[in-house]
Design an enzyme around this catalytic site. Structure first.
Site, mmCIF file in Angstrom:
data_model
loop_
_atom_site.group_PDB
_atom_site.id
_atom_site.type_symbol
_atom_site.label_atom_id
_atom_site.label_comp_id
_atom_site.label_asym_id
_atom_site.label_seq_id
_atom_site.Cartn_x
_atom_site.Cartn_y
_atom_site.Cartn_z
ATOM 1 N N ASP A 46 -0.408 -45.712 -10.351
ATOM 2 C CA ASP A 46 1.009 -45.775 -10.715
ATOM 3 C C ASP A 46 1.440 -47.244 -10.711
ATOM 4 O O ASP A 46 1.563 -47.865 -9.647
ATOM 5 C CB ASP A 46 1.859 -44.980 -9.725
ATOM 6 N N LYS A 104 7.019 -42.819 -15.752
ATOM 7 C CA LYS A 104 7.583 -42.362 -14.481
ATOM 8 C C LYS A 104 8.918 -43.049 -14.250
ATOM 9 O O LYS A 104 9.087 -44.217 -14.589
ATOM 10 C CB LYS A 104 6.570 -42.682 -13.383
ATOM 11 N N LYS A 116 6.797 -38.207 -15.335
ATOM 12 C CA LYS A 116 6.864 -38.019 -13.883
ATOM 13 C C LYS A 116 8.248 -38.392 -13.387
ATOM 14 O O LYS A 116 8.714 -39.509 -13.606
ATOM 15 C CB LYS A 116 5.797 -38.860 -13.179
#
Length: 277
Positions: free
Chosen positions: A116, A180, A216
């Site tokens: 991430d 995300k 996400k």
């Protein structure tokens, strides 16, 4: 062309279709990246996190931990099928592409399945698109073909949904497997508005460029109702059935407790995971 005025209509339709029931809760658990990114994390807390991830209502999709705990996590998870994830360029989103690439390569060597990455969002908002692009590309290269790349936009720092959309399209174009919302380290985390904007970007990238990307939601996802709304937004934009562990995730810690409660179950909260995502 992205129309910010369409976002409120999408959210209103999603709210009308939201179902905060046990089926939704079980689905959300299977999409969950159970997360602990605390400065006082230990081997013991990460092992407890991995135990929680194997819940009575099913396994989560992944656990997300700081890089020093990658090996601890994948050993604790064993043959569960749960992925190990970590963060890079976190949480500030710096612009040194070489440093971030090296950090990513180290995480991959430790055995992470997913990375991430925090987008250099401040540089992006200042108009330095090249710096943001360089960091994404360096991370994508270091991930190689097998490691999933999620790009954190830090959407709560954006004052304009059109900029969120543009950042999302940039990340997808340069190799993000997921986009995300948030690090969970700024005051504003995932919002319905950011989610609808980012999922619209995912739809447009698929239709216009033939690129596949997942979404996400992280930062502030605390209840079954929160999770249900984000899932309904995805259904509204992408169609029912699109959301699956390889296209949709929640980055959270405490939400598992409420999801299990909705399923009529309880689980001892043995991990110190409050205040992370």
């Amino acid at each position: 062309m992205f129309d910010p005025n369409s976002i409120s209509e999408i959210i209103d339709a999603a709210k009308a279709a939201t179902k905060s029931d046990a089926d939704t809760a079980r689905l959300a658990i299977s999409f969950l990246d159970l997360t602990s990114l605390n400065d006082d994390d230990t081997v013991e807390t990460i092992e407890a996190l991995c135990e929680r991830a194997q819940s009575p209502a099913g396994n989560t999709a992944a656990v997300c931990v700081y890089a020093p705990f990658i090996e601890t996590a994948w050993r604790a998870l064993g043959q569960s099928g749960i992925k190990t994830a970590t963060v890079v360029n976190f949480p500030a989103g710096g612009t040194n592409a070489q440093r971030v690439g090296d950090e990513t390569a180290d995480a991959v060597a430790k055995g992470t399945d997913e990375v991430d990455l925090v987008l250099p969002y401040k540089a992006f908002l200042d108009g330095d698109i090249q710096a943001a692009t360089d960091v994404i590309e360096a991370t994508r290269t270091a991930c190689g073909p097998l490691t999933t790349l999620k790009v954190i936009l830090e959407s709560g720092a954006f004052d304009d949904l059109s900029k969120v959309y543009d950042a999302a399209r940039l990340a997808i174009k340069h190799g993000a497997n997921f986009i995300k919302t948030s690090t969970g380290k700024v005051p504003v985390g995932a919002t319905p508005e950011a989610a609808a904007t980012m999922i619209t970007a995912i739809r447009d990238a698929r239709e216009e460029d033939g690129l596949a990307c997942g979404f996400k939601a992280s930062g502030g996802v605390k209840t079954t109702a929160d999770a249900a709304l984000f899932l309904a937004i995805a259904d509204e934009i992408m169609g029912e059935g699109w959301a699956a562990p390889d296209t949709f995730r929640f980055g959270a810690s405490g939400v598992l407790t409420d999801l299990l409660k909705t399923c009529g179950m309880a689980q001892s909260d043995t991990a110190n995971t409050t205040g992370t995502y």
